[in-house]
Design a protein around this motif. Sequence first.
Motif, PDB file in Angstrom:
ATOM      1  N   LEU A 250       0.855  -1.177   0.000  1.00  0.00           N
ATOM      2  CA  LEU A 250       0.000   0.000   0.000  1.00  0.00           C
ATOM      3  C   LEU A 250       0.897   1.235   0.000  1.00  0.00           C
ATOM      4  O   LEU A 250       2.114   1.121   0.061  1.00  0.00           O
ATOM      5  CB  LEU A 250      -0.920   0.013   1.225  1.00  0.00           C
ATOM      6  N   THR A 251       0.302   2.405  -0.066  1.00  0.00           N
ATOM      7  CA  THR A 251       1.075   3.644  -0.119  1.00  0.00           C
ATOM      8  C   THR A 251       1.452   4.081   1.286  1.00  0.00           C
ATOM      9  O   THR A 251       0.589   4.369   2.115  1.00  0.00           O
ATOM     10  CB  THR A 251       0.262   4.747  -0.807  1.00  0.00           C
ATOM     11  N   LEU A 252       2.764   4.130   1.540  1.00  0.00           N
ATOM     12  CA  LEU A 252       3.223   4.497   2.883  1.00  0.00           C
ATOM     13  C   LEU A 252       2.750   5.874   3.295  1.00  0.00           C
ATOM     14  O   LEU A 252       2.486   6.119   4.476  1.00  0.00           O
ATOM     15  CB  LEU A 252       4.755   4.428   2.926  1.00  0.00           C
TER      16      LEU A 252
ATOM     17  N   ILE B 199      13.501  10.934  13.595  1.00  0.00           N
ATOM     18  CA  ILE B 199      12.667  10.183  12.665  1.00  0.00           C
ATOM     19  C   ILE B 199      12.432  11.031  11.424  1.00  0.00           C
ATOM     20  O   ILE B 199      12.277  12.258  11.517  1.00  0.00           O
ATOM     21  CB  ILE B 199      11.340   9.765  13.331  1.00  0.00           C
ATOM     22  N   SER B 200      12.427  10.392  10.264  1.00  0.00           N
ATOM     23  CA  SER B 200      12.163  11.102   9.015  1.00  0.00           C
ATOM     24  C   SER B 200      11.536  10.121   8.031  1.00  0.00           C
ATOM     25  O   SER B 200      11.505   8.909   8.286  1.00  0.00           O
ATOM     26  CB  SER B 200      13.449  11.692   8.436  1.00  0.00           C
ATOM     27  N   ARG B 201      11.037  10.650   6.932  1.00  0.00           N
ATOM     28  CA  ARG B 201      10.432   9.767   5.961  1.00  0.00           C
ATOM     29  C   ARG B 201      10.635  10.301   4.553  1.00  0.00           C
ATOM     30  O   ARG B 201      10.752  11.516   4.347  1.00  0.00           O
ATOM     31  CB  ARG B 201       8.945   9.565   6.241  1.00  0.00           C
ATOM     32  N   ASP B 202      10.646   9.385   3.600  1.00  0.00           N
ATOM     33  CA  ASP B 202      10.705   9.718   2.181  1.00  0.00           C
ATOM     34  C   ASP B 202       9.566   8.948   1.524  1.00  0.00           C
ATOM     35  O   ASP B 202       9.714   7.761   1.191  1.00  0.00           O
ATOM     36  CB  ASP B 202      12.059   9.320   1.591  1.00  0.00           C
ATOM     37  N   ASN B 203       8.440   9.599   1.368  1.00  0.00           N
ATOM     38  CA  ASN B 203       7.270   8.899   0.839  1.00  0.00           C
ATOM     39  C   ASN B 203       7.475   8.450  -0.612  1.00  0.00           C
ATOM     40  O   ASN B 203       6.893   7.450  -1.033  1.00  0.00           O
ATOM     41  CB  ASN B 203       6.036   9.784   0.953  1.00  0.00           C
ATOM     42  N   ALA B 204       8.308   9.154  -1.349  1.00  0.00           N
ATOM     43  CA  ALA B 204       8.591   8.741  -2.726  1.00  0.00           C
ATOM     44  C   ALA B 204       9.316   7.397  -2.762  1.00  0.00           C
ATOM     45  O   ALA B 204       9.178   6.633  -3.717  1.00  0.00           O
ATOM     46  CB  ALA B 204       9.421   9.810  -3.434  1.00  0.00           C
ATOM     47  N   LYS B 205      10.081   7.128  -1.710  1.00  0.00           N
ATOM     48  CA  LYS B 205      10.800   5.854  -1.601  1.00  0.00           C
ATOM     49  C   LYS B 205      10.073   4.855  -0.710  1.00  0.00           C
ATOM     50  O   LYS B 205      10.585   3.767  -0.451  1.00  0.00           O
ATOM     51  CB  LYS B 205      12.213   6.089  -1.058  1.00  0.00           C
ATOM     52  N   ASN B 206       8.892   5.246  -0.212  1.00  0.00           N
ATOM     53  CA  ASN B 206       8.122   4.367   0.671  1.00  0.00           C
ATOM     54  C   ASN B 206       8.937   3.883   1.856  1.00  0.00           C
ATOM     55  O   ASN B 206       8.868   2.716   2.256  1.00  0.00           O
ATOM     56  CB  ASN B 206       7.589   3.158  -0.121  1.00  0.00           C
ATOM     57  N   THR B 207       9.706   4.799   2.441  1.00  0.00           N
ATOM     58  CA  THR B 207      10.608   4.424   3.526  1.00  0.00           C
ATOM     59  C   THR B 207      10.592   5.465   4.635  1.00  0.00           C
ATOM     60  O   THR B 207      10.525   6.667   4.372  1.00  0.00           O
ATOM     61  CB  THR B 207      12.047   4.264   2.997  1.00  0.00           C
ATOM     62  N   VAL B 208      10.640   4.969   5.865  1.00  0.00           N
ATOM     63  CA  VAL B 208      10.781   5.808   7.049  1.00  0.00           C
ATOM     64  C   VAL B 208      12.099   5.436   7.713  1.00  0.00           C
ATOM     65  O   VAL B 208      12.495   4.273   7.722  1.00  0.00           O
ATOM     66  CB  VAL B 208       9.606   5.604   8.017  1.00  0.00           C
ATOM     67  N   TYR B 209      12.763   6.440   8.268  1.00  0.00           N
ATOM     68  CA  TYR B 209      14.078   6.242   8.865  1.00  0.00           C
ATOM     69  C   TYR B 209      14.066   6.616  10.341  1.00  0.00           C
ATOM     70  O   TYR B 209      13.279   7.459  10.784  1.00  0.00           O
ATOM     71  CB  TYR B 209      15.118   7.109   8.147  1.00  0.00           C
ATOM     72  N   LEU B 210      14.966   6.001  11.079  1.00  0.00           N
ATOM     73  CA  LEU B 210      15.217   6.398  12.463  1.00  0.00           C
ATOM     74  C   LEU B 210      16.724   6.510  12.633  1.00  0.00           C
ATOM     75  O   LEU B 210      17.431   5.502  12.664  1.00  0.00           O
ATOM     76  CB  LEU B 210      14.643   5.382  13.452  1.00  0.00           C
ATOM     77  N   GLN B 211      17.198   7.751  12.682  1.00  0.00           N
ATOM     78  CA  GLN B 211      18.617   8.008  12.910  1.00  0.00           C
ATOM     79  C   GLN B 211      18.860   8.007  14.402  1.00  0.00           C
ATOM     80  O   GLN B 211      18.238   8.800  15.126  1.00  0.00           O
ATOM     81  CB  GLN B 211      19.014   9.353  12.299  1.00  0.00           C
ATOM     82  N   MET B 212      19.751   7.148  14.857  1.00  0.00           N
ATOM     83  CA  MET B 212      20.005   7.001  16.281  1.00  0.00           C
ATOM     84  C   MET B 212      21.466   7.353  16.557  1.00  0.00           C
ATOM     85  O   MET B 212      22.384   6.714  16.033  1.00  0.00           O
ATOM     86  CB  MET B 212      19.724   5.554  16.716  1.00  0.00           C
TER      87      MET B 212
END
Length: 124
Positions: free
Chosen positions: A27-29, A70-83
Motif C-alpha cells: 500500500l502507499t506508505l 525520525i524522518s520519511r521519504d514517501n517517494a521511496k516508501n521508507t521511514v528512517y530512524l537516525q540514532m
Amino acid sequence: QLQLVESGGGLVNPGGSLRLSCAASGLTLGDYAIGWFRQAPGKEREGVSCISRSGGSTNYADSVKGRFTISRDNAKNTVYLQMNTLTPEDTAIYYCAARAVCGGGWRRVSYDYWGQGTQVSVSS
C-alpha cells in the motif's frame, strides 16, 4: 495489506550511531503515520517515535529526545530512524508500525501493521 520491513540494525559501540529503515510495500506508505517501537529482553514494548503522514509532525519518547531523529521519504516508501549517541540501554529489537495518525496517545494506541523487527545491540 501493508508490509513493513525493518533493516539497519546491528552491533555498535556506546556513543555510536545507526540508521534504521522501515520499507513499505503493498500500500502507499504516505497514507500512514509510522511509529518506531522497541522491546528489550524482559521489558515491555516502548514507543520510541512517531511521524505523521506528511512528515511535518514528529513525536519522541523522553528517553531518546535529542538523540534520535525520525524522518520519511514517501517517494521511496521508507521511514528512517537516525540514532546517535547510543547507550547500552538502547539495546532492543526495534519495530516499525503503521496507523492512520500518530495522535496524542501514539505510544499506547493500537497500530494496524507491524514489521518483524531488527536487532540493535549497543556494547563495547
